[in-house]
Design an enzyme around this catalytic site. Structure first.
Site, PDB file in Angstrom:
ATOM      1  CG  ASP A   1      -2.321   0.598   0.816  1.00 56.99           C
ATOM      2  OD1 ASP A   1      -2.323   1.750   0.345  1.00 56.99           O
ATOM      3  OD2 ASP A   1      -3.351  -0.071   0.972  1.00 56.99           O
TER       4      ASP A   1
ATOM      5  CG  HIS B   1      -4.444   2.114  -2.154  1.00 58.60           C
ATOM      6  ND1 HIS B   1      -4.397   3.042  -1.136  1.00 58.60           N
ATOM      7  CD2 HIS B   1      -5.770   1.917  -2.427  1.00 58.60           C
ATOM      8  CE1 HIS B   1      -5.646   3.388  -0.804  1.00 58.60           C
ATOM      9  NE2 HIS B   1      -6.485   2.736  -1.577  1.00 58.60           N
TER      10      HIS B   1
ATOM     11  CG  ASP C   1      -8.828  -0.436  -3.239  1.00 57.28           C
ATOM     12  OD1 ASP C   1      -7.808  -0.913  -3.763  1.00 57.28           O
ATOM     13  OD2 ASP C   1      -8.864  -0.045  -2.065  1.00 57.28           O
ATOM     14  CD  GLU C   2     -10.116   3.645  -1.226  1.00 56.40           C
ATOM     15  OE1 GLU C   2     -11.036   4.014  -0.485  1.00 56.40           O
ATOM     16  OE2 GLU C   2      -8.998   3.297  -0.786  1.00 56.40           O
TER      17      GLU C   2
ATOM     18  CE1 TYR D   1     -14.653  -3.190   4.200  1.00 53.74           C
ATOM     19  CE2 TYR D   1     -13.442  -1.145   4.535  1.00 53.74           C
ATOM     20  CZ  TYR D   1     -13.775  -2.225   3.738  1.00 53.74           C
ATOM     21  OH  TYR D   1     -13.234  -2.338   2.485  1.00 53.74           O
TER      22      TYR D   1
ATOM     23  CG  ASP E   1     -11.623   0.050   9.333  1.00 54.19           C
ATOM     24  OD1 ASP E   1     -12.733  -0.472   9.107  1.00 54.19           O
ATOM     25  OD2 ASP E   1     -11.070   0.805   8.515  1.00 54.19           O
TER      26      ASP E   1
ATOM     27  CD1 TRP F   1     -10.229  -1.616   5.974  1.00 57.04           C
ATOM     28  CD2 TRP F   1      -8.344  -1.931   4.804  1.00 57.04           C
ATOM     29  NE1 TRP F   1     -10.566  -2.231   4.791  1.00 57.04           N
ATOM     30  CE2 TRP F   1      -9.429  -2.443   4.047  1.00 57.04           C
ATOM     31  CE3 TRP F   1      -7.057  -2.034   4.273  1.00 57.04           C
ATOM     32  CZ2 TRP F   1      -9.271  -3.037   2.797  1.00 57.04           C
ATOM     33  CZ3 TRP F   1      -6.905  -2.622   3.024  1.00 57.04           C
ATOM     34  CH2 TRP F   1      -7.984  -3.102   2.298  1.00 57.04           C
TER      35      TRP F   1
HETATM   36  C1  ACM Z   1     -11.079  -0.617   0.534  1.00 54.25           C
HETATM   37  O1  ACM Z   1     -11.547  -0.531   1.685  1.00 54.25           O
HETATM   38  N1  ACM Z   1     -10.520   0.427  -0.065  1.00 54.25           N
HETATM   39  C2  ACM Z   1     -11.124  -1.861  -0.193  1.00 54.25           C
END
Ligand code: ACM
Ligand code: ZN
Length: 542
Positions: free
Chosen positions: A202, A275, A337-338, A429, A431, A480
């Protein structure tokens, strides 16, 4: 009936029920459990009798042997019985190819023997996890030299609802040593979770040794500062600590091998095209601008991503070739992603690609990117998984989609005939905070994900036909670690929510009951957590 008799009968019922309730506290809840009178008492001479001595079979047996070795230094023999074997107070594994699901098992716990039926070693392994949970919590550690180690008699039939039951750990935002990773794998096995998704690259760190590109770990595994406090704070303060770490290929192999003994498959994730700042810090020529870059010291989404030039594909194919050699599982996760498109919009090379490949826009360029990587991975006999953004601009031919932003994107992929793993933020999630008011909780990214919400997770999205539903392989919790820097911090976010997740992906949907689950969790697994000295949240256990 006279009053006394009624009272005695009632009392008997109450005593029996209290006994039954306190004795079969298994999570995830088995498909069917019939309580029986009596108990099986383990002794020093109890053996585990095996149908063969395949390594996997020995690992399944070891799941039970290990407990007794740790608790009271008993070494229960695991062996293939010969003709002369004298029946004793044994645990007997019986291969039954008539059982359809390779992870399923039947457990017949009688006073003088335990019979276990399964079609493969995985089934025996899960039966051993069930026995582990039926044993007193002292079985988890060296505390019980004189404790009777028994399990209550029962007839149990069990099989998972889904073949994919996963957990993601981000080791980039914070790094966790091999010893910890193996401990988390133990925890997954305890909860009958069978997949460890290892988020290895990342913006804030590259964590896997790649022989051909030593700067990835020489430079990319280390950052010079880390954000203090929350990203949303008005002004950002940093510590100036050199921070990082990575896994050597030997360490990766040892984790993969260890996980195999716990019937956990490890899926590596190599993020692309976004990332990627840590990789670009190591090899800036793979970017659109040429850099230079620093390994990121704060969190978020970064505009600098891999350029779509040939250099990048050569690099990523080399990296993936080494990765594939290290991870024998079917899947390689390639992120997706992103990925902001701002650099591609201004990059001569990327714009030339769009023109020459007759692509409509940068989204189609991302699809081209993923499809090209997919071809490479497929040619090596593996399947790619990508985050649901890989739907944008067209899905790669054989990709499995990990639906994280919602359940709907997973539904779209399933309708297109693609396999799907559900990990929506709203349910998965880990986190997110565990309490609404955040009082007394460690700093977290935000959100609110209480135990009950995880328990209510159903991986099947609305509006699918029966055959489309077949594409839902299961579900996964994601952790995360922007705001989680320590092993006990990981445990706190993981437990007890992992127990709820395990039930969502293992147990039948029918008959779910949160109140009953919570009681079972407190009477069973939580006592094992205590015996293991694990850190866990009590917010929802009161
Ligand atoms: C993610 O939470 N960006 C997969
Ligand atoms: Zn470019």
């Amino acid at each position: 009936m006279n009053k006394l008799l009624i009272a005695v009968t009632l009392l008997g019922t109450l005593v029996y029920e209290a006994h039954a309730q306190n004795t079969y506290d298994i999570v995830p809840k088995p498909v069917q459990l019939k309580a029986r009178q009596g108990k099986f008492v383990f002794g020093k001479d109890t053996r585990i009798l095996l149908p063969n001595d395949d390594p996997d079979m020995l690992h399944a047996a070891y799941a039970l042997q290990e407990r007794f070795l740790l608790t009271n230094a008993w070494y229960l023999k695991a062996e293939k019985p010969n003709e002369n074997v004298i029946p004793g107070n044994d645990v007997i594994f019986i291969l039954n190819s008539g059982i359809q699901n390779r992870e399923a098992y039947r457990l017949h716990i009688q006073k003088n023997r335990i019979e276990v039926e399964a079609a493969s070693a995985a089934g025996f392994f899960y039966a051993m996890q069930t026995i582990r949970q039926l044993l007193p919590p002292e079985i988890e550690r060296n505390r019980a030299p004189n404790r009777e180690l028994s399990v209550p008699c029962a007839e149990i039939e069990d099989a998972p609802r889904y073949p994919y039951r996963g957990f993601l750990l981000d080791v980039c935002r914070h790094f966790f040593a091999v010893k910890e990773i193996k401990r988390y794998i133990d925890l997954l096995a305890f909860h009958k979770i069978n997949t460890f998704h290892w988020h290895l690259t990342d913006d804030q760190g590259w964590r896997i040794e790649i022989k051909k590109y030593p700067n990835l770990t020489g430079t990319g595994a280390w950052r010079e500062r880390t954000l203090i406090g929350h990203l949303s704070a008005a002004d950002h303060k940093y510590n100036q600590t050199h921070y990082g770490g990575y896994y050597t290929q030997e360490e990766i192999k040892s984790v993969v091998a260890y996980a195999k003994t716990k019937f956990v498959t490890v899926i590596p994730e190599i993020e692309m095209p976004g990332h990627a700042v840590a990789a670009l810090a190591a090899y800036p020529e793979l970017s659109c601008s040429g850099g230079p870059f620093e390994v990121a010291g704060h969190w978020g989404i970064f505009n600098d991503v891999y350029c779509t030039g040939e250099n990048t594909f050569r690099f990523l194919e080399d990296v993936l070739a080494e990765v594939i050699d290290l991870f024998p599982g079917k899947y390689v996760h390639i992120g997706g992603d992103e990925c902001p498109k701002v650099r591609w919009k201004r990059c001569h090379q990327c714009q030339t690609n769009i023109r020459e490949l007759k692509l409509k826009d940068e989204h189609e360029l991302q699809s081209y990117f993923i499809a090209r990587i997919e071809k490479f991975v497929n040619a090596k006999g593996r399947t790619v998984i990508g985050w649901d953004e890989i739907l944008e601009g067209g899905l790669a031919a054989n990709a499995t989609v990990m639906s994280w932003r919602n359940m709907e994107n997973g539904a779209v992929a399933a309708k297109q005939g693609h396999d799907v793993i559900m990990t929506p933020t709203a349910f998965c999630y880990f986190d997110y905070y565990q309490s609404k008011d955040k009082n007394g909780e460690p700093l977290a990214i935000g959100g609110y994900l209480p135990l009950e919400k995880v328990y209510d997770f159903d991986p099947v999205p609305a509006g699918l036909t029966v055959s489309e539903t077949q594409h839902i392989l299961g579900g996964q919790a994601n952790l995360w670690t922007e705001y989680i820097a320590t092993p006990s911090g990981v445990e706190y976010m993981l437990l007890p929510r992992l127990a709820a997740l395990s039930e969502a992906v293992w147990s039948p949907k029918e008959g779910k009951n949160y109140v009953e689950f919570k009681q079972r969790l407190k009477n069973g697994p939580v006592k094992h957590y205590d015996a293991l000295d694990l850190t866990y949240s009590t917010v929802d256990l009161n």
